[in-house]
Design a protein around this motif. Structure first.
Motif, PDB file in Angstrom:
ATOM      1  N   ASP A 158      11.347  21.687 -36.686  1.00  0.00           N
ATOM      2  CA  ASP A 158      10.269  21.144 -35.867  1.00  0.00           C
ATOM      3  C   ASP A 158       9.013  21.972 -36.135  1.00  0.00           C
ATOM      4  O   ASP A 158       8.993  23.169 -35.862  1.00  0.00           O
ATOM      5  N   ARG A 160       6.243  21.951 -34.667  1.00  0.00           N
ATOM      6  CA  ARG A 160       5.369  22.168 -33.519  1.00  0.00           C
ATOM      7  C   ARG A 160       5.512  23.582 -32.972  1.00  0.00           C
ATOM      8  O   ARG A 160       6.580  24.183 -33.072  1.00  0.00           O
ATOM      9  N   ILE A 161       4.446  24.115 -32.377  1.00  0.00           N
ATOM     10  CA  ILE A 161       4.575  25.416 -31.742  1.00  0.00           C
ATOM     11  C   ILE A 161       5.435  25.256 -30.490  1.00  0.00           C
ATOM     12  O   ILE A 161       5.513  24.174 -29.919  1.00  0.00           O
ATOM     13  N   VAL A 162       6.119  26.360 -30.091  1.00  0.00           N
ATOM     14  CA  VAL A 162       7.151  26.215 -29.057  1.00  0.00           C
ATOM     15  C   VAL A 162       6.628  25.812 -27.684  1.00  0.00           C
ATOM     16  O   VAL A 162       7.295  25.093 -26.937  1.00  0.00           O
ATOM     17  N   VAL A 163       5.461  26.301 -27.336  1.00  0.00           N
ATOM     18  CA  VAL A 163       4.876  25.944 -26.043  1.00  0.00           C
ATOM     19  C   VAL A 163       3.435  25.547 -26.283  1.00  0.00           C
ATOM     20  O   VAL A 163       2.702  26.263 -26.958  1.00  0.00           O
ATOM     21  N   SER A 164       3.044  24.386 -25.787  1.00  0.00           N
ATOM     22  CA  SER A 164       1.658  23.954 -25.947  1.00  0.00           C
ATOM     23  C   SER A 164       1.234  23.188 -24.696  1.00  0.00           C
ATOM     24  O   SER A 164       2.078  22.707 -23.954  1.00  0.00           O
ATOM     25  N   PRO A 165      -0.095  23.079 -24.482  1.00  0.00           N
ATOM     26  CA  PRO A 165      -0.550  22.442 -23.247  1.00  0.00           C
ATOM     27  C   PRO A 165      -0.312  20.948 -23.237  1.00  0.00           C
ATOM     28  O   PRO A 165      -0.307  20.325 -22.230  1.00  0.00           O
TER      29      PRO A 165
ATOM     30  N   GLY B  41       8.959  22.749 -24.240  1.00  0.00           N
ATOM     31  CA  GLY B  41       7.660  23.253 -23.773  1.00  0.00           C
ATOM     32  C   GLY B  41       6.489  22.653 -24.513  1.00  0.00           C
ATOM     33  O   GLY B  41       5.344  23.067 -24.345  1.00  0.00           O
ATOM     34  N   VAL B  42       6.781  21.663 -25.334  1.00  0.00           N
ATOM     35  CA  VAL B  42       5.753  21.169 -26.243  1.00  0.00           C
ATOM     36  C   VAL B  42       5.011  19.966 -25.651  1.00  0.00           C
ATOM     37  O   VAL B  42       5.621  18.976 -25.290  1.00  0.00           O
ATOM     38  N   GLY B  43       3.700  20.068 -25.595  1.00  0.00           N
ATOM     39  CA  GLY B  43       2.909  18.974 -25.034  1.00  0.00           C
ATOM     40  C   GLY B  43       2.390  18.027 -26.080  1.00  0.00           C
ATOM     41  O   GLY B  43       1.216  17.666 -26.087  1.00  0.00           O
ATOM     42  N   GLU B  44       3.236  17.640 -26.999  1.00  0.00           N
ATOM     43  CA  GLU B  44       2.797  16.686 -28.022  1.00  0.00           C
ATOM     44  C   GLU B  44       3.989  15.875 -28.523  1.00  0.00           C
ATOM     45  O   GLU B  44       5.133  16.291 -28.364  1.00  0.00           O
ATOM     46  N   ASP B  46       6.939  14.205 -30.747  1.00  0.00           N
ATOM     47  CA  ASP B  46       7.788  14.788 -31.785  1.00  0.00           C
ATOM     48  C   ASP B  46       7.803  13.907 -33.030  1.00  0.00           C
ATOM     49  O   ASP B  46       8.654  14.073 -33.896  1.00  0.00           O
ATOM     50  N   VAL B 354       7.993  24.988 -19.299  1.00  0.00           N
ATOM     51  CA  VAL B 354       6.764  25.671 -18.896  1.00  0.00           C
ATOM     52  C   VAL B 354       6.729  25.814 -17.372  1.00  0.00           C
ATOM     53  O   VAL B 354       6.926  24.827 -16.662  1.00  0.00           O
ATOM     54  N   ARG B 368       7.707  22.230 -16.103  1.00  0.00           N
ATOM     55  CA  ARG B 368       7.426  21.057 -16.933  1.00  0.00           C
ATOM     56  C   ARG B 368       8.381  21.039 -18.115  1.00  0.00           C
ATOM     57  O   ARG B 368       8.470  22.010 -18.870  1.00  0.00           O
ATOM     58  N   ALA B 372       9.734  14.850 -25.249  1.00  0.00           N
ATOM     59  CA  ALA B 372       9.391  14.466 -26.627  1.00  0.00           C
ATOM     60  C   ALA B 372      10.147  15.411 -27.563  1.00  0.00           C
ATOM     61  O   ALA B 372       9.577  16.276 -28.210  1.00  0.00           O
TER      62      ALA B 372
END
Lengths: 165, 394
Positions: A158, A160-165, B41-44, B46, B354, B368, B372
């Motif tokens: 994956d 994606r970074i592990v935690v993002s807003p 924890g990812v806000g986007e 997948d 999160v 949270r 995704a």
């Protein structure tokens, strides 16, 4: 066909082994509703079977040769292409058979253990059918994608970074 | 090499000094330092951006379309956005005067706030909310006033809660539905009550509708589409969430010309224009991206169903999130704070979620979880969360 039935079909088309419990949760239905729906779709021949998609090149000692054969035929009076198609798709070696528009009539997918096995099938079984005018055999060299599944090994990480807003 | 002592006094703006670094940062650092974790924890999305969209950007490069576009963005893209907004959400905007393509919805939020807020203005911020809202209000010189929502009310904003916080200094309210982090949506009726109050007190609405397409149980209702609201709404949206285009940084703002002109001034001095190649990608997404998007939305909905049910079975109470791709379960039954819960879950079970308080005080007591993620990851995560919760509820 209901929206839920369509959704169920799309899910099991991707992953036929998904449990009824999981399907029920994902589609927000009761377990018995899912079971009943599957049963009905099977009895209506909408679901014809459940199969695994296997990359045989990775199963040692089980290499399979696949060929796609373009077949020109003479259609039969009264039955068009259906009769000759049936005579072809009944053979066990034939994995798929389609009626095509364009320069040839039937597209036939054959699987065998060796190239000569396929060559024998074409020359002895297929070409000798009375309605068959000509065949053109294409051997498959490499499989990149089949039934929507990509066969090239991709890095599954994956990004994606592990935690993002 | 010699070390020269820096004798320069550091001069930072008071606005910057006042705001805290994002609470998400600390948790990101902690999670990043560990291996083999399942990240919720990812806000986007997948998903990777659909191929035709990526290909359109490559094609724009091949054709050498590498210069600036108009400040407000490619007219063709604005026209496509205009058609899209009207057909999907019944909100009509003139592509030449009322739409600006921005560097992500983030920039859209920033220029919207800076165009409206004067020093000392109070801006109501419905919480829990996206981490940037309050800091951006502060950076624009305003004072963010939190308006809490609660799980008991499905995290919908309550008119009484707004009334209690209105003062003569109140200038605007920030709404975001479907919501990050709660996944809450607001239906037409509930939104209309807020709209009536907004009109009564002559407020501006910043409506962040970036998750509009990710509304699972009912059609999204745009604030700007309600009676009397178009003229006072600045609508912020973008391509990141619904078209899986987070890294491209393309968003847009739609607003009456008087607001759009003001925002364009800030945008043209600060940004000039959004990246040209990304705008061509966005144009392709607008023209031919619907089928891919619908497939992604269907999959999020299935995962939402699965994940929320499984969380409840694991012993966490969770409202049904109608949109976005987040579940926001209550973790109060464990007796832990949201920070403790997230940290212990990460260390003991290697699952990253999160802590809710980073989205505002109203988020305390929740975490949270983004669904995704692949079904395989979700199944494993749910098993681990269940084991964790069982341990702490005893």
């Amino acid at each position: 066909m209901t929206e839920k039935e369509r959704e169920l079909l799309l899910l099991i088309e991707k992953e036929g082994r998904m449990s009824a419990e999981k399907l029920a949760k994902m589609l927000d239905l009761q377990l018995n509703e899912i079971k009943q729906m599957l049963h009905q779709l099977e009895s209506r021949n909408v679901i014809l079977g459940y199969s695994a998609i296997i990359d045989w090149t990775k199963a040692v000692g089980t290499e399979i040769v696949t060929a796609m054969i373009d077949v020109k035929v003479t259609p039969q009076r009264g039955r068009g292409f259906d009769e000759v198609a049936e005579r072809i798709y009944r053979f066990n070696e034939v994995k798929a058979c389609y009626l095509m528009s364009g320069t040839y009539d039937l597209s036939v997918v054959i699987e065998g253990r060796t190239m000569s096995e396929i060559a024998n099938f074409v020359s002895e079984k297929l070409s000798t059918l009375e309605s068959v005018i000509s065949t053109t055999t294409h051997f498959r060299l490499k499989q990149y994608k089949h039934d929507g599944i990509i066969f090239v090994d991709e890095d599954g990480a994956d990004p994606r970074i592990v935690v993002s807003p | 090499m010699t070390n020269v002592k820096n004798t320069h006094d550091v001069h930072l703006s008071k606005a910057v000094e006042r705001i805290e670094p994002s609470g998400i940062r600390r948790f990101f650092d902690l999670a990043s330092s560990m291996d083999n974790i399942i990240s919720l924890g990812v806000g986007e999305p997948d998903y990777t951006t659909p191929w035709n969209v990526r290909e359109a950007s490559i094609h724009s490069l091949e054709k050498g379309l590498t210069s600036y576009t108009a400040n407000a963005g490619l007219l063709e893209l604005r026209e496509a956005i205009s058609v899209y907004m009207e057909s999907r959400f019944q909100t009509a905007y003139d592509p030449e005067e009322e739409i600006i393509v921005t560097v992500g919805a983030s920039e859209g939020l920033d220029i919207a706030l800076r165009a409206v807020v004067d020093p000392g203005d109070e801006i109501l911020v419905v919480e829990p909310c996206f981490v940037s809202y309050a800091p951006l209000v502060s950076l624009a010189g305003g004072v963010p006033i939190p308006v809490p929502t609660s799980m008991e009310n499905n995290f919908q904003v309550n008119v009484e809660a707004i009334k209690e916080r209105l003062t003569p200094k109140t200038k605007a309210i920030m709404l975001s539905f479907p919501n990050n982090p709660t996944g809450a949506v607001m239906g037409r009726e509930e939104l209309a009550k807020v709209a009536a109050l907004v009109q009564e007190h002559d407020l501006v609405v910043f409506s962040d509708e970036i998750y509009a397409e990710l509304s699972y149980d009912e059609e999204h209702v745009s604030t700007a589409a309600l009676d009397g609201m178009w003229e006072r709404t600045i609508l912020i949206s973008g391509f990141s969430k619904s078209f899986a285009m987070t890294g491209w940084r393309v968003g847009y703002v739609c607003a009456p010309a008087v607001y759009a002109r003001a925002m364009l001034k800030i945008h043209q001095y600060a940004m000039m224009c959004a990246s040209t190649m990304a705008q061509y990608a966005a144009l392709e997404a607008m023209k031919n991206g619907r089928a891919d998007m619908e497939e992604m939305v269907a999959s999020y909905r299935q995962r939402r169903n699965y994940f929320v049910k499984s969380l409840r079975e694991a012993g966490l109470s969770c409202h049904s999130p109608g949109g976005a791709f987040y579940a926001f379960p209550s973790i109060r039954s464990t007796g832990l704070t949201s920070e403790e819960f997230a940290e212990k879950l990460l260390i003991e079970q290697r699952v990253a979620v999160v802590p809710g308080h980073v989205f505002g005080d109203g988020g305390e007591g929740h975490v949270r979880c983004s669904y995704a993620a692949s079904m395989k990851q979700l199944e494993e995560a749910v098993d681990r969360i269940a084991a964790f919760v069982k341990n702490y509820q005893n």
